[in-house]
Motif scaffolding. Structure first.
Motif, PDB file in Angstrom:
ATOM      1  N   ALA A  99       0.832  -1.209   0.000  1.00  0.00           N
ATOM      2  CA  ALA A  99       0.000   0.000   0.000  1.00  0.00           C
ATOM      3  C   ALA A  99       0.865   1.258   0.000  1.00  0.00           C
ATOM      4  O   ALA A  99       0.575   2.237  -0.707  1.00  0.00           O
ATOM      5  CB  ALA A  99      -0.921  -0.011   1.218  1.00  0.00           C
ATOM      6  N   ALA A 100       1.960   1.246   0.787  1.00  0.00           N
ATOM      7  CA  ALA A 100       2.860   2.408   0.838  1.00  0.00           C
ATOM      8  C   ALA A 100       3.522   2.628  -0.522  1.00  0.00           C
ATOM      9  O   ALA A 100       3.675   3.773  -0.981  1.00  0.00           O
ATOM     10  CB  ALA A 100       3.919   2.192   1.916  1.00  0.00           C
ATOM     11  N   HIS A 101       3.899   1.547  -1.175  1.00  0.00           N
ATOM     12  CA  HIS A 101       4.525   1.668  -2.492  1.00  0.00           C
ATOM     13  C   HIS A 101       3.536   2.247  -3.505  1.00  0.00           C
ATOM     14  O   HIS A 101       3.905   3.081  -4.350  1.00  0.00           O
ATOM     15  CB  HIS A 101       5.011   0.294  -2.961  1.00  0.00           C
ATOM     16  N   ARG A 102       2.294   1.847  -3.433  1.00  0.00           N
ATOM     17  CA  ARG A 102       1.275   2.376  -4.359  1.00  0.00           C
ATOM     18  C   ARG A 102       1.018   3.854  -4.109  1.00  0.00           C
ATOM     19  O   ARG A 102       0.813   4.625  -5.060  1.00  0.00           O
ATOM     20  CB  ARG A 102      -0.012   1.571  -4.217  1.00  0.00           C
ATOM     21  N   ARG A 103       1.018   4.247  -2.817  1.00  0.00           N
ATOM     22  CA  ARG A 103       0.839   5.679  -2.507  1.00  0.00           C
ATOM     23  C   ARG A 103       2.016   6.489  -3.047  1.00  0.00           C
ATOM     24  O   ARG A 103       1.834   7.591  -3.593  1.00  0.00           O
ATOM     25  CB  ARG A 103       0.708   5.870  -0.989  1.00  0.00           C
ATOM     26  N   GLU A 104       3.219   5.940  -2.886  1.00  0.00           N
ATOM     27  CA  GLU A 104       4.410   6.627  -3.390  1.00  0.00           C
ATOM     28  C   GLU A 104       4.371   6.733  -4.913  1.00  0.00           C
ATOM     29  O   GLU A 104       4.777   7.746  -5.482  1.00  0.00           O
ATOM     30  CB  GLU A 104       5.663   5.858  -2.952  1.00  0.00           C
ATOM     31  N   GLU A 105       3.836   5.705  -5.549  1.00  0.00           N
ATOM     32  CA  GLU A 105       3.740   5.720  -7.013  1.00  0.00           C
ATOM     33  C   GLU A 105       2.821   6.843  -7.492  1.00  0.00           C
ATOM     34  O   GLU A 105       3.091   7.509  -8.499  1.00  0.00           O
ATOM     35  CB  GLU A 105       3.225   4.365  -7.504  1.00  0.00           C
ATOM     36  N   LYS A 106       1.723   7.069  -6.763  1.00  0.00           N
ATOM     37  CA  LYS A 106       0.791   8.138  -7.144  1.00  0.00           C
ATOM     38  C   LYS A 106       1.415   9.522  -6.994  1.00  0.00           C
ATOM     39  O   LYS A 106       1.037  10.465  -7.699  1.00  0.00           O
ATOM     40  CB  LYS A 106      -0.483   8.046  -6.296  1.00  0.00           C
ATOM     41  N   LYS A 107       2.355   9.657  -6.044  1.00  0.00           N
ATOM     42  CA  LYS A 107       3.001  10.956  -5.806  1.00  0.00           C
ATOM     43  C   LYS A 107       4.186  11.209  -6.737  1.00  0.00           C
ATOM     44  O   LYS A 107       4.714  12.322  -6.762  1.00  0.00           O
ATOM     45  CB  LYS A 107       3.485  11.027  -4.345  1.00  0.00           C
ATOM     46  N   THR A 108       4.587  10.182  -7.470  1.00  0.00           N
ATOM     47  CA  THR A 108       5.751  10.343  -8.344  1.00  0.00           C
ATOM     48  C   THR A 108       5.455  11.349  -9.454  1.00  0.00           C
ATOM     49  O   THR A 108       4.431  11.238 -10.137  1.00  0.00           O
ATOM     50  CB  THR A 108       6.133   8.995  -8.986  1.00  0.00           C
ATOM     51  N   PRO A 109       6.304  12.354  -9.622  1.00  0.00           N
ATOM     52  CA  PRO A 109       6.070  13.358 -10.669  1.00  0.00           C
ATOM     53  C   PRO A 109       6.060  12.733 -12.057  1.00  0.00           C
ATOM     54  O   PRO A 109       6.796  11.790 -12.328  1.00  0.00           O
ATOM     55  CB  PRO A 109       7.257  14.324 -10.505  1.00  0.00           C
ATOM     56  N   TRP A 110       5.224  13.289 -12.915  1.00  0.00           N
ATOM     57  CA  TRP A 110       5.206  12.832 -14.293  1.00  0.00           C
ATOM     58  C   TRP A 110       6.421  13.379 -15.026  1.00  0.00           C
ATOM     59  O   TRP A 110       6.973  14.421 -14.666  1.00  0.00           O
ATOM     60  CB  TRP A 110       3.933  13.311 -14.990  1.00  0.00           C
ATOM     61  N   ASN A 111       6.822  12.683 -16.090  1.00  0.00           N
ATOM     62  CA  ASN A 111       7.942  13.158 -16.904  1.00  0.00           C
ATOM     63  C   ASN A 111       7.643  12.882 -18.373  1.00  0.00           C
ATOM     64  O   ASN A 111       6.546  12.412 -18.721  1.00  0.00           O
ATOM     65  CB  ASN A 111       9.253  12.488 -16.468  1.00  0.00           C
ATOM     66  N   ALA A 112       8.618  13.157 -19.224  1.00  0.00           N
ATOM     67  CA  ALA A 112       8.386  13.019 -20.661  1.00  0.00           C
ATOM     68  C   ALA A 112       8.057  11.585 -21.062  1.00  0.00           C
ATOM     69  O   ALA A 112       7.391  11.353 -22.075  1.00  0.00           O
ATOM     70  CB  ALA A 112       9.624  13.489 -21.426  1.00  0.00           C
TER      71      ALA A 112
END
Length: 351
Positions: A99-112
């Motif tokens: 669950a923590a990894h999924r939350r971190e994934e949602k916060k990851t900035p988008w890039n090209a």
């Protein structure tokens, strides 16, 4: 008021002034290095998530196994209860990590690389979906067995992780449920024949296929896409993984022993043996000279004696010996009210 969440646009790793670099800096190389570093971070993050998902799936499987063992032990076994509680705690810990990894994934900035992705990255051709009947499943398995039985037997003989991995890499068509089912049948046959050493080896390879199938199901991928991960973990000598494999192997051998004792298997085995005998008889019959085939079709003993009399003695003996073995001819049998077929018996006796 708009209900669209625009917050995902607040953090994007794309700069408007990327073209402005120092004259002494190779701009193309700089951007290439930055991109490579970002790709490696993304891949490492994705790999970590896959490992967490896999660990959670294994934890759930171990908990299920613990419940099954507890049911087999005496009611109220303290050791069984302790094991179940421990595995429940481990399962909760893995769930929290996922669950923590999924939350971190949602916060990851988008890039090209992640900002624009094709909505249709793969094409799936779906024909009329039909559930296979038992007859169709049996036909599919028999077709697989006829085509790949030799390949499966070679895999069953592999004695090292490296050899097994390389063989499956060269024969990816074996990464399917039919291979496990065929190995299971081979194990039951070996159990019936009391060939313990061969059973141990074949059972080991069957459990390898079972683990690969479970891993593919947990990761929701084709077995061909994850079988190397299974072998990597086993070759790394992870004691927990090795213990789990050993427990599964013992359970599988128990399944084999139970199957070998079941009336259904005995009936199927007898039917299979009878079918093999019929195939052998047909093969012998079709290899006989046409004159001899007509004799057996008409059940004409005198005609058969005449045909044999015109043959070379060695050829006649060879044919009659095969006929006796296949059950077409019974030496010493009485025909026509008790007359003994002496001529044909003599040919068989000479053989």
């Amino acid at each position: 008021m708009s209900r669209i969440d625009y917050s995902v646009w607040d953090h994007i790793e794309v700069s408007d002034d990327e073209d402005a670099t120092h004259p002494n800096v190779n701009t193309a190389s700089l951007f290439r290095w930055r991109h490579q570093a970002r790709v490696e971070r993304t891949e490492a993050f994705r790999k970590k998530g896959a490992e967490l998902e896999e660990a959670l799936a294994e934890s759930k499987h171990e908990l299920t196994r613990a419940h099954e063992k507890a049911g087999e032990l005496a009611a109220g076994s303290s050791k069984a209860r302790d094991d179940i509680e421990r595995l429940k705690r481990e399962e909760r810990e893995w769930e929290e990590k996922v669950a923590a990894h999924r939350r971190e994934e949602k916060k990851t900035p988008w890039n090209a690389d992640t900002l624009c992705r094709g909505g249709f990255s793969k094409i799936a051709v779906i024909n009329d979906v039909k559930t296979e009947s038992v007859g169709e499943e049996t036909e599919t398995f028999m077709s697989f067995e006829k085509r790949y039985e030799k390949d499966v037997k070679r895999f069953a003989a592999m004695r090292s992780w490296d050899d097994s991995e390389e063989y499956l890499s060269d024969n990816p068509h074996l990464l399917c449920a039919e291979t496990f089912n065929l190995l299971m049948m081979m194990c039951v046959d070996l159990e019936v024949l009391k060939k313990r050493e061969s059973l141990e080896q074949t059972a080991h390879q069957a459990v390898v296929m079972r683990f690969i199938s479970r891993l593919a199901k947990a990761l929701k991928v084709d077995p061909r896409a994850c079988f190397r991960r299974f072998f990597s973990k086993m070759k790394a000598a992870d004691q927990r993984q090795l213990d789990t494999f050993a427990d599964e192997l013992e359970c599988f051998k128990e399944e084999v022993r139970s199957a070998a004792k079941s009336p259904a298997w005995k009936a199927m085995d007898e039917a299979q043996r009878e079918l093999e005998k019929e195939e052998e008889r047909l093969e012998v019959f079709e290899s006989l000279p046409e004159e001899m085939q007509r004799c057996f079709d008409r059940k004409d003993v005198r005609m058969l004696q005449e045909v044999i009399g015109r043959m070379e003695p060695a050829e006649a003996r060879a044919h009659m010996k095969r006929c006796v073995k296949a059950g077409f001819w019974v030496p010493g049998a009485k025909v026509d009210g008790g007359d003994d077929d002496g001529g044909s018996d003599k040919e068989e006796d000479d053989a």
